[in-house]
Scaffold this motif. Structure first.
Motif, short mmCIF file in Angstrom:
data_model
loop_
_atom_site.label_atom_id
_atom_site.label_comp_id
_atom_site.label_asym_id
_atom_site.label_seq_id
_atom_site.Cartn_x
_atom_site.Cartn_y
_atom_site.Cartn_z
N MET A 219 94.14 -23.16 -114.09
CA MET A 219 95.13 -23.71 -113.16
C MET A 219 94.84 -23.29 -111.73
O MET A 219 95.64 -23.51 -110.83
CB MET A 219 96.55 -23.31 -113.59
CG MET A 219 96.75 -21.84 -113.82
SD MET A 219 98.38 -21.47 -114.56
CE MET A 219 98.03 -21.55 -116.31
N VAL A 220 93.69 -22.65 -111.51
CA VAL A 220 93.32 -22.15 -110.19
C VAL A 220 92.49 -23.17 -109.42
O VAL A 220 92.71 -23.42 -108.25
CB VAL A 220 92.57 -20.80 -110.29
CG1 VAL A 220 92.12 -20.31 -108.91
CG2 VAL A 220 93.45 -19.75 -110.97
N GLY A 221 91.49 -23.75 -110.10
CA GLY A 221 90.73 -24.82 -109.47
C GLY A 221 89.44 -24.39 -108.82
O GLY A 221 88.69 -23.57 -109.35
N ALA A 222 89.18 -24.93 -107.63
CA ALA A 222 87.88 -24.83 -106.96
C ALA A 222 87.27 -23.43 -106.90
O ALA A 222 86.08 -23.28 -107.21
CB ALA A 222 88.00 -25.42 -105.55
N PRO A 223 88.01 -22.38 -106.53
CA PRO A 223 87.36 -21.07 -106.36
C PRO A 223 86.71 -20.53 -107.64
O PRO A 223 85.80 -19.70 -107.56
CB PRO A 223 88.52 -20.16 -105.93
CG PRO A 223 89.59 -21.05 -105.45
CD PRO A 223 89.44 -22.33 -106.20
N TYR A 224 87.18 -20.98 -108.80
CA TYR A 224 86.68 -20.44 -110.07
C TYR A 224 85.63 -21.31 -110.74
O TYR A 224 85.11 -20.95 -111.80
CB TYR A 224 87.86 -20.25 -111.05
CG TYR A 224 88.73 -19.04 -110.79
CD1 TYR A 224 88.53 -18.21 -109.69
CD2 TYR A 224 89.77 -18.74 -111.67
CE1 TYR A 224 89.35 -17.11 -109.47
CE2 TYR A 224 90.59 -17.63 -111.46
CZ TYR A 224 90.38 -16.82 -110.35
OH TYR A 224 91.19 -15.74 -110.14
N GLY A 245 94.52 -22.94 -106.39
CA GLY A 245 93.64 -22.29 -105.42
C GLY A 245 92.81 -23.24 -104.60
O GLY A 245 92.07 -22.82 -103.71
N GLY A 246 92.88 -24.53 -104.91
CA GLY A 246 92.10 -25.52 -104.17
C GLY A 246 91.63 -26.65 -105.07
O GLY A 246 91.24 -26.43 -106.21
N ALA A 247 91.68 -27.88 -104.54
CA ALA A 247 91.41 -29.06 -105.36
C ALA A 247 89.99 -29.60 -105.19
O ALA A 247 89.56 -30.46 -105.95
CB ALA A 247 92.41 -30.17 -105.01
N LYS A 248 89.25 -29.11 -104.18
CA LYS A 248 87.93 -29.66 -103.92
C LYS A 248 86.87 -28.57 -104.03
O LYS A 248 86.88 -27.61 -103.25
CB LYS A 248 87.87 -30.30 -102.54
CG LYS A 248 88.66 -31.58 -102.44
CD LYS A 248 88.46 -32.27 -101.10
CE LYS A 248 89.25 -33.58 -101.05
NZ LYS A 248 89.14 -34.23 -99.74
#
Length: 331
Positions: A219-224, A245-248
Motif C-alpha cells: 500500500m506504499v507504492g513507488a518508493p518500494y 508513498g507515491g503513485a509514479k
C-alpha cells in the motif's frame, strides 16, 4: 421498517480535514429488491473514508456521497428478492457507501452473518478489510499454504487482517511497520520489521537465505518498487492496494519481471462490480466464517468512538498511531 422515518447520518460538507464532517437528519432509506436495511450498531473507519473526506477518492456517479464502507447491526427490513436474511438477523456488510448512519441499505450478496460469539464492534471491522485482503492476497495474489507473503503496513486494519489470515492458512509472513511500539503490538502475528531502523529488503533476504517471498501486498507504492521486485521469487506476485508513498515509479527493471516471470497487479474495492463482491462474500462465508466462529482471525480493535465523536475518530486515523481498526459505535 422502523416505526419512525428519520435518522442521523454523517456528511462531508466540503473537502478538507475532520472538521468538515457534520451530522444531519435525513430520511431512512428504503431497501431495493436485492437489499437489506440494517439498523447500524457500529461502523468501521477505513483509509478510503479519509481520502474521500479530503476530496481525493469520490464515490462513483449515482452512489451516495455519504461515507462509510462497512457496518454491523440488525436487519430491520428486506427487499422483495432477498432470500438469505430475515428481519432480526445480526449481520455485517460491505456497503456501497452510506455506512456513517443510523440505518444503511446493503446488497444481500455483500452481507455476512455475525457469529454468536462476535460483538457488533468486532463485526463492524470485518467487511472492508476482509473483502480487500481476500480479493488481493488470496484471489489475485493466489497465496497458499507453504508460501511466504510480505505485507507492507502491517499494523493497519488491512495489514493485521492479512497477517492473521495468512497465519490461519499456513502461510509464513514478513511485515513492515514504522515504530517499535507497532513491532511489539503485532509480534505474535509475523516477523515484524521497523522500516525506519532496518533495511527490510536486507532483513528478508537474510531470513529467507536469499530466496525472497512469493507474494507482496503493498500500500506504499513507488518508493518500494525496486526492493519489492528484488525480493520476489520466480513466479512471484506483487499486489497493489494503495500508493500512500507515491503513485509514479521512475524506474522499473523490466528484465527482472521477465526473468522471474513476475506478476504485478492491483485493485480497488470501489471499482468492483456486484458479482465480484458477491463471489468474495461467498468465499469468506465458506473459508473464513468458520474461523470467526472459533474466535480466530477476529479484527484487532484499536479504539472505539461514539457517533457524535466522528471528527475525533478521523483525527485518530489521520495521526496514524493505530494498530488495527478504529470503530464508531452508533448504539
Amino acid at each position: 421498517m422502523p416505526q419512525h422515518s428519520s435518522m442521523r447520518q454523517i456528511i462531508i460538507t466540503e473537502a478538507g480535514g475532520p472538521e468538515k464532517l457534520a451530522i444531519e437528519q435525513t430520511e431512512i432509506p428504503t431497501p431495493q429488491a436485492d437489499e437489506v436495511l440494517v439498523k447500524v450498531h457500529a461502523f468501521g473507519l477505513n483509509r478510503p473514508d479519509i481520502l474521500q473526506r479530503q476530496g481525493l477518492y469520490p464515490m462513483p456517479e449515482g452512489v451516495t456521497p455519504v461515507p462509510g464502507l462497512e457496518v454491523a447491526g440488525e436487519v430491520v427490513a428486506v427487499g422483495t428478492a432477498v432470500a438469505s436474511y430475515r428481519i432480526g438477523d445480526k449481520v455485517c456488510g460491505l456497503t456501497n457507501g452510506g455506512g456513517y448512519a443510523e440505518y444503511c441499505v446493503v446488497p444481500e450478496t455483500q452481507v455476512l452473518p455475525i457469529p454468536e460469539n462476535v460483538s457488533f464492534v468486532q463485526a463492524a471491522a470485518i467487511p472492508e478489510t476482509f473483502f480487500t485482503v481476500w480479493a488481493n492476497v488470496f484471489q489475485m495474489g493466489r497465496a497458499k499454504a507453504g508460501e511466504t507473503v510480505l505485507v507492507h503496513g502491517g499494523s493497519s486494519g488491512i495489514g493485521t487482517t492479512a497477517l492473521m489470515l495468512c497465519q490461519a492458512f499456513g502461510i509464513k509472513t514478513f511485515t513492515t511497520v514504522g515504530t517499535d511500539d507497532k513491532v511489539a503490538a503485532i509480534a505474535s502475528l509475523s516477523h515484524v520489521i521497523n522500516y525506519k531502523t532496518q533495511d527490510f529488503e536486507a532483513v528478508i533476504q537474510k531470513e529467507t537465505e536469499q530466496q525472497g517471498v512469493d507474494v507482496i501486498l503493498d500500500m506504499v507504492g513507488a518508493p518500494y518498487l525496486a526492493a519489492n521486485l528484488n525480493l520476489l521469487r520466480r513466479d512471484g506476485r506483487l499486489v497493489y492496494i494503495a500508493f500512500l508513498g507515491g503513485a509514479k515509479a521512475k524506474e522499473v527493471k523490466l528484465g527482472q519481471i521477465m526473468m522471474k516471470r513476475l506478476t504485478i497487479t492491483g485493485s480497488t474495492m470501489r471499482a468492483r462490480n456486484t458479482a465480484e463482491k458477491a463471489l468474495i462474500a461467498k468465499e469468506l462465508q465458506q473459508q473464513v466464517l468458520p474461523l470467526w466462529e472459533k474466535g480466530e482471525c477476529l479484527p484487532m480493535i484499536y479504539k472505539t468512538f461514539k457517533f457524535d465523536q466522528i471528527q475525533d475518530a478521523h483525527i485518530a486515523m489521520d495521526i496514524g498511531d493505530h494498530v488495527g481498526k478504529i470503530v464508531v459505535e452508533v448504539i
